[in-house]
Design a protein around this motif. Structure first.
Motif, mmCIF file in Angstrom:
data_model
loop_
_atom_site.group_PDB
_atom_site.id
_atom_site.type_symbol
_atom_site.label_atom_id
_atom_site.label_comp_id
_atom_site.label_asym_id
_atom_site.label_seq_id
_atom_site.Cartn_x
_atom_site.Cartn_y
_atom_site.Cartn_z
ATOM 1 N N ARG A 34 0.835 -1.199 0.000
ATOM 2 C CA ARG A 34 0.000 0.000 0.000
ATOM 3 C C ARG A 34 0.873 1.254 0.000
ATOM 4 O O ARG A 34 1.846 1.348 0.714
ATOM 5 C CB ARG A 34 -0.877 -0.027 1.251
ATOM 6 C CG ARG A 34 -2.010 0.981 1.268
ATOM 7 C CD ARG A 34 -2.781 0.833 2.562
ATOM 8 N NE ARG A 34 -3.930 1.702 2.613
ATOM 9 C CZ ARG A 34 -5.131 1.399 2.146
ATOM 10 N NH1 ARG A 34 -5.316 0.220 1.588
ATOM 11 N NH2 ARG A 34 -6.130 2.235 2.233
ATOM 12 N N TYR A 35 0.487 2.226 -0.791
ATOM 13 C CA TYR A 35 1.186 3.507 -0.878
ATOM 14 C C TYR A 35 2.680 3.323 -1.166
ATOM 15 O O TYR A 35 3.540 3.824 -0.441
ATOM 16 C CB TYR A 35 1.000 4.310 0.408
ATOM 17 C CG TYR A 35 -0.432 4.571 0.761
ATOM 18 C CD1 TYR A 35 -1.323 5.064 -0.186
ATOM 19 C CD2 TYR A 35 -0.904 4.326 2.036
ATOM 20 C CE1 TYR A 35 -2.645 5.302 0.129
ATOM 21 C CE2 TYR A 35 -2.231 4.565 2.366
ATOM 22 C CZ TYR A 35 -3.090 5.053 1.410
ATOM 23 O OH TYR A 35 -4.402 5.280 1.728
ATOM 24 N N ARG A 68 3.371 7.178 -1.701
ATOM 25 C CA ARG A 68 3.668 7.786 -0.408
ATOM 26 C C ARG A 68 4.636 8.932 -0.672
ATOM 27 O O ARG A 68 5.788 8.699 -1.038
ATOM 28 C CB ARG A 68 4.292 6.780 0.556
ATOM 29 C CG ARG A 68 4.772 7.432 1.862
ATOM 30 C CD ARG A 68 5.310 6.376 2.822
ATOM 31 N NE ARG A 68 5.882 6.977 4.018
ATOM 32 C CZ ARG A 68 7.161 6.845 4.383
ATOM 33 N NH1 ARG A 68 7.994 6.131 3.651
ATOM 34 N NH2 ARG A 68 7.600 7.401 5.483
ATOM 35 N N TYR A 85 -0.513 8.836 0.324
ATOM 36 C CA TYR A 85 -0.138 9.034 1.718
ATOM 37 C C TYR A 85 0.868 10.190 1.731
ATOM 38 O O TYR A 85 1.985 10.053 1.234
ATOM 39 C CB TYR A 85 0.483 7.744 2.234
ATOM 40 C CG TYR A 85 0.933 7.679 3.669
ATOM 41 C CD1 TYR A 85 0.980 8.794 4.498
ATOM 42 C CD2 TYR A 85 1.322 6.457 4.213
ATOM 43 C CE1 TYR A 85 1.393 8.706 5.808
ATOM 44 C CE2 TYR A 85 1.736 6.344 5.530
ATOM 45 C CZ TYR A 85 1.773 7.479 6.318
ATOM 46 O OH TYR A 85 2.191 7.381 7.618
ATOM 47 N N ASP A 104 3.240 12.132 3.824
ATOM 48 C CA ASP A 104 3.958 12.010 5.091
ATOM 49 C C ASP A 104 4.931 13.186 5.204
ATOM 50 O O ASP A 104 5.910 13.269 4.459
ATOM 51 C CB ASP A 104 4.714 10.676 5.105
ATOM 52 C CG ASP A 104 5.370 10.393 6.446
ATOM 53 O OD1 ASP A 104 5.465 11.318 7.281
ATOM 54 O OD2 ASP A 104 5.794 9.239 6.662
ATOM 55 N N PHE A 126 -4.199 10.622 2.983
ATOM 56 C CA PHE A 126 -3.891 10.690 4.415
ATOM 57 C C PHE A 126 -2.729 11.658 4.601
ATOM 58 O O PHE A 126 -1.694 11.527 3.941
ATOM 59 C CB PHE A 126 -3.532 9.300 4.929
ATOM 60 C CG PHE A 126 -3.152 9.249 6.380
ATOM 61 C CD1 PHE A 126 -4.057 9.581 7.370
ATOM 62 C CD2 PHE A 126 -1.874 8.872 6.760
ATOM 63 C CE1 PHE A 126 -3.703 9.531 8.712
ATOM 64 C CE2 PHE A 126 -1.510 8.816 8.096
ATOM 65 C CZ PHE A 126 -2.436 9.145 9.074
ATOM 66 N N SER A 142 -0.131 13.499 7.379
ATOM 67 C CA SER A 142 0.370 13.341 8.741
ATOM 68 C C SER A 142 1.766 13.939 8.876
ATOM 69 O O SER A 142 2.575 13.893 7.934
ATOM 70 C CB SER A 142 0.409 11.844 9.088
ATOM 71 O OG SER A 142 1.023 11.620 10.315
ATOM 72 N N LEU A 143 2.040 14.519 10.042
ATOM 73 C CA LEU A 143 3.373 14.969 10.450
ATOM 74 C C LEU A 143 3.941 16.082 9.584
ATOM 75 O O LEU A 143 5.140 16.097 9.277
ATOM 76 C CB LEU A 143 4.349 13.783 10.514
ATOM 77 C CG LEU A 143 4.120 12.807 11.665
ATOM 78 C CD1 LEU A 143 5.115 11.664 11.601
ATOM 79 C CD2 LEU A 143 4.205 13.506 13.017
ATOM 80 N N VAL A 153 -8.025 12.233 5.551
ATOM 81 C CA VAL A 153 -7.808 12.222 7.002
ATOM 82 C C VAL A 153 -6.586 13.075 7.312
ATOM 83 O O VAL A 153 -5.544 12.947 6.655
ATOM 84 C CB VAL A 153 -7.600 10.785 7.524
ATOM 85 C CG1 VAL A 153 -7.273 10.807 9.010
ATOM 86 C CG2 VAL A 153 -8.834 9.934 7.262
ATOM 87 N N PHE A 154 -6.729 13.945 8.321
ATOM 88 C CA PHE A 154 -5.653 14.857 8.709
ATOM 89 C C PHE A 154 -5.355 14.653 10.183
ATOM 90 O O PHE A 154 -6.251 14.826 11.024
ATOM 91 C CB PHE A 154 -6.075 16.314 8.479
ATOM 92 C CG PHE A 154 -6.440 16.636 7.055
ATOM 93 C CD1 PHE A 154 -5.512 17.188 6.195
ATOM 94 C CD2 PHE A 154 -7.719 16.376 6.581
ATOM 95 C CE1 PHE A 154 -5.844 17.477 4.877
ATOM 96 C CE2 PHE A 154 -8.063 16.665 5.271
ATOM 97 C CZ PHE A 154 -7.124 17.212 4.413
ATOM 98 N N MET A 155 -4.119 14.319 10.506
ATOM 99 C CA MET A 155 -3.746 14.208 11.917
ATOM 100 C C MET A 155 -2.272 14.571 12.117
ATOM 101 O O MET A 155 -1.435 14.342 11.247
ATOM 102 C CB MET A 155 -4.065 12.824 12.497
ATOM 103 C CG MET A 155 -3.402 11.648 11.850
ATOM 104 S SD MET A 155 -4.115 10.048 12.384
ATOM 105 C CE MET A 155 -4.043 10.135 14.171
ATOM 106 N N ASP A 156 -2.007 15.190 13.260
ATOM 107 C CA ASP A 156 -0.626 15.485 13.649
ATOM 108 C C ASP A 156 0.068 16.465 12.704
ATOM 109 O O ASP A 156 1.235 16.272 12.354
ATOM 110 C CB ASP A 156 0.184 14.181 13.734
ATOM 111 C CG ASP A 156 0.559 13.869 15.177
ATOM 112 O OD1 ASP A 156 0.508 14.785 16.009
ATOM 113 O OD2 ASP A 156 0.904 12.708 15.455
#
Lengths: 148, 305
Positions: B104-105, B131, B160, B162, B184, B186-187, B212-215
């Motif tokens: 995945r990714y 990714r 993704y 990152d 997604f 993140s970070l 999705v958004f986090m961190d």
């Protein structure tokens, strides 16, 4: 007996699986589990689109910065009633800051009912059957982490 | 007697790894579309190859980008692990660029500090499956962006992004009708304050759907009017970073923000800010203490101070 045990690996994706019939007669079998002595607490794990039913425990997964989304969790099944449905934190192994959203949760949406969150987890927008709780709107959507 | 001449439409069998071919009947509906293969780690990879044979692939994505025409496909099995900066140019529009690694990714796509992984100057491209390990900005805080979009009608889906705790921006768009779906983020973090999606005032319409958004330091800043933000999950307090801006559409007009899930303080102070002409109805928020959120968690108005 466990479906999947984590020892703290990062960036693990657990997607579109079915966890069913995990029972050991002791009530300790668990579908997805973080060991009590992990190498490190899991970070940025993704548990998405899975189905959990007829297990002693469903998601007992202490983690940080991870997400649990779009799963279906059955609390009371044909053989057993799950003790832990979704737990992201433990006193000795605290997980926090996770997203738990867009899942479908059956049963008592409380710590007693086996739903236990980190203090800063985000548990918004799950569909719960337990509309009697303050943490669940009358439309069934969760608006807060489960309480005692 | 002359009979009418009938000619059936041609059909094309599905090709493994080409998602656009996964349609009912297992056939592609368009006759156009060459498929170019990029596989940096392949022993026979060479940018002098034609690129249409997976056993003799191209070595770089840029070489494939320089060959494509409208409606072509680029399948990427592996990329130089030290990174590659790719810029689209020329006349090729509606090209599909697919990450097709072993899991995945994948593959992971990065670039040097202060650079961009991909710059989409053309229209109608679709990018999926990668990714993006987004590099840090330069000392002057320039660059460090995953995908820069200047063309119109581009689709960025199923990736993704990152930030790796250093990336400046996941996606920056100055084009119109940019679609950002099912990704997604993140970070994203830097001293200047990173942002997952940054949409400039140039052009109109940003579509941000089911991400999705986090961190991240900041999640979505859109200066484009008539944008559509729906189906996203946005975390305000992350494990590493707390977002200053969760969603800001306040400097544009007539955006629709609906069916998202918002964690945290649903207010301007909490990083949610809309324009008076926006529609922010039907999101789910845990901040039921606000007047703008009903007791059942549904938002009924734009966030207030």
């Amino acid at each position: 007996m466990f479906g999947i045990v984590s020892h703290g690996a990062y960036d693990v994706w657990i997607i579109d699986n079915v966890f069913e019939g995990l029972q050991d007669g002791q009530g300790t079998a668990t579908a997805i589990y973080t060991g009590t002595t992990p190498l490190a607490i899991p970070y940025r794990n993704h548990i998405i689109g899975n189905i959990f039913f007829n297990n002693d425990n469903n998601i007992d997964f202490q983690c940080n910065g991870s997400r649990i989304m779009q799963n279906i969790v059955q609390a009371t099944s044909v053989d057993v009633t799950a003790t832990v449905n979704v737990r992201t934190t433990l006193p000795g192994n605290p997980g926090d800051d996770n997203i738990v959203s867009d899942n479908i949760f059956e049963g008592d949406y409380s710590n007693t009912g086996g739903y236990i969150a980190g203090t800063h987890d985000m548990w918004v927008g799950n569909i719960c059957s337990d509309t009697a709780e303050t943490e669940v709107g009358d439309n069934g959507f969760s608006v807060a982490i489960p309480a005692a | 007697m002359d009979l009418p001449l009938f000619k059936k439409n041609e059909f094309y069998p599905m090709i493994w790894g080409i998602r656009e071919t996964e349609i009912p009947m297992g056939m592609r509906s368009v006759g156009t579309g060459n498929v170019y293969y990029v596989d940096y780690d392949h022993n026979l990879a060479n940018d002098d190859n034609t690129g249409v044979d997976p056993d003799n692939p191209l070595k770089t994505i840029q070489a494939a980008v320089d060959k494509v025409d409208d409606y072509d496909f680029i399948v990427v099995r592996s990329i130089d692990s030290s990174g590659e900066q790719v810029v689209t140019s020329g006349d090729a529009d509606h090209v599909t660029l697919i990450g097709c690694g072993d899991s995945r990714y994948t593959p992971t796509w990065t670039a040097d500090t202060g650079e961009y992984c991909l710059v989409l100057n053309n229209d109608g491209w679709k990018v999926s499956g990668f990714r993006f390990l987004v590099p840090a900005p330069s000392i002057a805080l320039a660059g460090g962006i995953g995908v820069v979009v200047t063309g119109d009608m581009n689709v960025i889906t199923g990736n993704y992004f990152d930030g790796g705790t250093v990336g400046a921006e996941g996606i920056y768009t100055s084009g119109s009708d940019t679609w950002v779906m099912d990704n997604f983020f993140s970070l994203f973090h830097s001293t200047a304050g990173s942002v997952a999606i940054n949409a400039s005032t140039d052009g109109t319409k940003l579509f941000v759907i089911n991400n999705v958004f986090m961190d991240n330091d900041n999640h979505i800043v859109s200066l484009k009017p008539e944008s559509f933000i729906t189906g996203n999950t946005i975390q305000q307090v992350g494990y590493a970073y707390t977002a200053t801006v969760s969603l800001d559409t306040s400097d544009a007009t007539n955006s629709i923000v609906s069916r998202n899930v918002f964690g945290g303080d649903y207010s301007i102070a909490g990083g949610f800010e809309g324009d008076a002409t926006d529609m922010w109805v039907g999101n789910i928020s845990d901040d039921i203490a606000e007047t703008e959120v009903a007791d059942n968690g549904f938002t009924v108005a734009i966030p207030a101070a």
